[in-house]
Design a protein around this motif. Structure first.
Motif, PDB file in Angstrom:
ATOM      1  N   VAL A 224       0.788  -1.237   0.000  1.00  0.00           N
ATOM      2  CA  VAL A 224       0.000   0.000   0.000  1.00  0.00           C
ATOM      3  C   VAL A 224       0.824   1.293   0.000  1.00  0.00           C
ATOM      4  CG1 VAL A 224      -1.950  -1.135   1.127  1.00  0.00           C
ATOM      5  CG2 VAL A 224      -0.301   0.109   2.513  1.00  0.00           C
ATOM      6  N   LYS A 225       2.070   1.233   0.404  1.00  0.00           N
ATOM      7  CA  LYS A 225       2.961   2.414   0.440  1.00  0.00           C
ATOM      8  C   LYS A 225       2.421   3.562   1.299  1.00  0.00           C
ATOM      9  CE  LYS A 225       5.994   0.654  -2.354  1.00  0.00           C
ATOM     10  NZ  LYS A 225       6.801  -0.372  -1.773  1.00  0.00           N
ATOM     11  N   HIS A 226       1.699   3.221   2.349  1.00  0.00           N
ATOM     12  CA  HIS A 226       1.235   4.199   3.334  1.00  0.00           C
ATOM     13  C   HIS A 226       1.779   3.779   4.692  1.00  0.00           C
ATOM     14  CE1 HIS A 226      -1.697   6.446   0.904  1.00  0.00           C
ATOM     15  NE2 HIS A 226      -1.915   5.294   0.300  1.00  0.00           N
ATOM     16  N   GLY A 227       2.066   4.755   5.537  1.00  0.00           N
ATOM     17  CA  GLY A 227       2.534   4.443   6.879  1.00  0.00           C
ATOM     18  C   GLY A 227       1.470   3.703   7.665  1.00  0.00           C
ATOM     19  N   ALA A 228       1.926   2.807   8.537  1.00  0.00           N
ATOM     20  CA  ALA A 228       1.019   2.040   9.382  1.00  0.00           C
ATOM     21  C   ALA A 228       1.731   1.730  10.692  1.00  0.00           C
ATOM     22  CB  ALA A 228       0.602   0.752   8.684  1.00  0.00           C
TER      23      ALA A 228
ATOM     24  N   ARG B 101     -11.539  16.303   9.321  1.00  0.00           N
ATOM     25  CA  ARG B 101     -11.235  16.530  10.735  1.00  0.00           C
ATOM     26  C   ARG B 101     -10.128  15.560  11.135  1.00  0.00           C
ATOM     27  NH1 ARG B 101     -16.001  14.957  13.478  1.00  0.00           N
ATOM     28  NH2 ARG B 101     -16.836  14.213  11.539  1.00  0.00           N
ATOM     29  N   PRO B 102      -8.901  15.840  10.684  1.00  0.00           N
ATOM     30  CA  PRO B 102      -7.826  14.859  10.850  1.00  0.00           C
ATOM     31  C   PRO B 102      -7.361  14.667  12.290  1.00  0.00           C
ATOM     32  CG  PRO B 102      -6.947  16.887   9.948  1.00  0.00           C
ATOM     33  CD  PRO B 102      -8.441  17.056  10.013  1.00  0.00           C
ATOM     34  N   ILE B 103      -6.894  13.438  12.541  1.00  0.00           N
ATOM     35  CA  ILE B 103      -6.221  13.110  13.794  1.00  0.00           C
ATOM     36  C   ILE B 103      -4.768  12.828  13.416  1.00  0.00           C
ATOM     37  CG2 ILE B 103      -5.991  11.432  15.668  1.00  0.00           C
ATOM     38  CD1 ILE B 103      -8.985  10.871  15.392  1.00  0.00           C
TER      39      ILE B 103
ATOM     40  N   TYR C 222       4.698  16.371  14.631  1.00  0.00           N
ATOM     41  CA  TYR C 222       5.624  16.442  13.503  1.00  0.00           C
ATOM     42  C   TYR C 222       5.276  15.489  12.362  1.00  0.00           C
ATOM     43  CZ  TYR C 222       7.865  12.298  15.529  1.00  0.00           C
ATOM     44  OH  TYR C 222       8.122  11.043  16.037  1.00  0.00           O
ATOM     45  N   ILE C 223       4.298  14.628  12.555  1.00  0.00           N
ATOM     46  CA  ILE C 223       3.881  13.707  11.494  1.00  0.00           C
ATOM     47  C   ILE C 223       2.673  14.319  10.802  1.00  0.00           C
ATOM     48  CG2 ILE C 223       2.961  11.411  10.985  1.00  0.00           C
ATOM     49  CD1 ILE C 223       4.684  10.371  13.276  1.00  0.00           C
ATOM     50  N   LYS C 224       2.843  14.660   9.548  1.00  0.00           N
ATOM     51  CA  LYS C 224       1.807  15.381   8.810  1.00  0.00           C
ATOM     52  C   LYS C 224       0.865  14.454   8.031  1.00  0.00           C
ATOM     53  CE  LYS C 224       3.266  19.175  10.391  1.00  0.00           C
ATOM     54  NZ  LYS C 224       2.637  19.615  11.600  1.00  0.00           N
ATOM     55  N   GLU C 225       0.976  13.154   8.257  1.00  0.00           N
ATOM     56  CA  GLU C 225       0.075  12.195   7.628  1.00  0.00           C
ATOM     57  C   GLU C 225      -1.037  11.874   8.620  1.00  0.00           C
ATOM     58  OE1 GLU C 225       2.329   8.801   6.345  1.00  0.00           O
ATOM     59  OE2 GLU C 225       3.845  10.065   5.430  1.00  0.00           O
ATOM     60  N   PRO C 226      -2.281  12.205   8.291  1.00  0.00           N
ATOM     61  CA  PRO C 226      -3.363  11.948   9.244  1.00  0.00           C
ATOM     62  C   PRO C 226      -3.736  10.466   9.322  1.00  0.00           C
ATOM     63  CG  PRO C 226      -4.238  12.882   7.223  1.00  0.00           C
ATOM     64  CD  PRO C 226      -2.753  12.877   7.083  1.00  0.00           C
ATOM     65  N   VAL C 227      -4.316  10.100  10.451  1.00  0.00           N
ATOM     66  CA  VAL C 227      -4.856   8.750  10.635  1.00  0.00           C
ATOM     67  C   VAL C 227      -6.050   8.615   9.701  1.00  0.00           C
ATOM     68  CG1 VAL C 227      -6.023   7.224  12.261  1.00  0.00           C
ATOM     69  CG2 VAL C 227      -4.073   8.603  13.020  1.00  0.00           C
TER      70      VAL C 227
ATOM     71  N   MET D  78      -3.772   2.940  10.048  1.00  0.00           N
ATOM     72  CA  MET D  78      -3.233   3.358   8.752  1.00  0.00           C
ATOM     73  C   MET D  78      -3.191   4.877   8.674  1.00  0.00           C
ATOM     74  SD  MET D  78      -2.584   0.572   7.090  1.00  0.00           S
ATOM     75  CE  MET D  78      -2.244   1.325   5.505  1.00  0.00           C
ATOM     76  N   LEU D  79      -2.127   5.381   8.096  1.00  0.00           N
ATOM     77  CA  LEU D  79      -1.995   6.805   7.813  1.00  0.00           C
ATOM     78  C   LEU D  79      -2.156   6.989   6.309  1.00  0.00           C
ATOM     79  CD1 LEU D  79       1.163   7.482  10.012  1.00  0.00           C
ATOM     80  CD2 LEU D  79      -1.235   7.752  10.650  1.00  0.00           C
TER      81      LEU D  79
END
Length: 172
Positions: free
Chosen positions: A68-72, A114-116, A121-126, A144-145
């Protein structure tokens, strides 16, 4: 249910856990307890020493990230156990808002308007949370982010859900 019990520590740093707490939490001699400190409080939690969390979690997260190439990351209600695709050291705290979702144990797709954020410093929302049912008292979840603040595709969500279900099956 919360209550306070005051105990004295001996010269070797030992304390006795009251029998009513041991019975309620099914703690017996030889059980493994996780000890955490945030600098002020000390928390004890019964854990299953037979589960090498981080190594197995990292293996599954690596496979998921390659697809998926997304942070998890995998966490409980308090902290991160393992992460891939995002810099989250093991033990990083979980925001209270996300902790409530982990505690609820329900699959959740988050509203990106309404991001969490896991840390400032992590700009990738849940973007999604998949519970990992297990035999321990503390709930676990695969979180997943999303990159570029775009929702994950059905294939990406399905892949994450499959990994969470596989982990649940493995640790039941």
């Amino acid at each position: 249910m919360e209550f306070t019990n005051i105990r004295s520590m001996d010269n070797q740093g030992r304390i006795v856990i009251p029998s009513d707490i041991r019975k309620r939490l099914n703690i017996a001699g030889g059980d493994t307890l996780e000890i955490k400190s945030n600098g002020q409080d000390i928390r004890l939690r019964k854990c299953d020493a037979s589960i090498p969390y981080n190594r197995q979690f990292q293996t599954f997260l690596t496979i998921l990230y390659e697809v998926v190439k997304h942070g998890a990351f995998i966490c409980d209600t308090e902290a991160v156990f393992s992460a891939k695709g995002v810099y989250l050291p093991d033990g990083s705290p979980i925001p209270e808002e996300l902790s409530a979702y982990v505690e609820a144990g329900k699959e959740t797709i988050f509203d990106l308007s309404r991001p969490i954020y896991i840390l400032p410093y992590i700009k990738e929302p849940v973007t999604a949370l998949f519970p990992i049912p297990n035999q321990e008292a503390c709930p676990l979840a695969l979180v997943m982010l999303c990159r570029h603040k775009k929702p994950l595709s059905d294939m990406e969500l399905g892949s994450a859900k499959l990994v969470a279900a596989t982990l649940a099956h493995k640790f039941m």
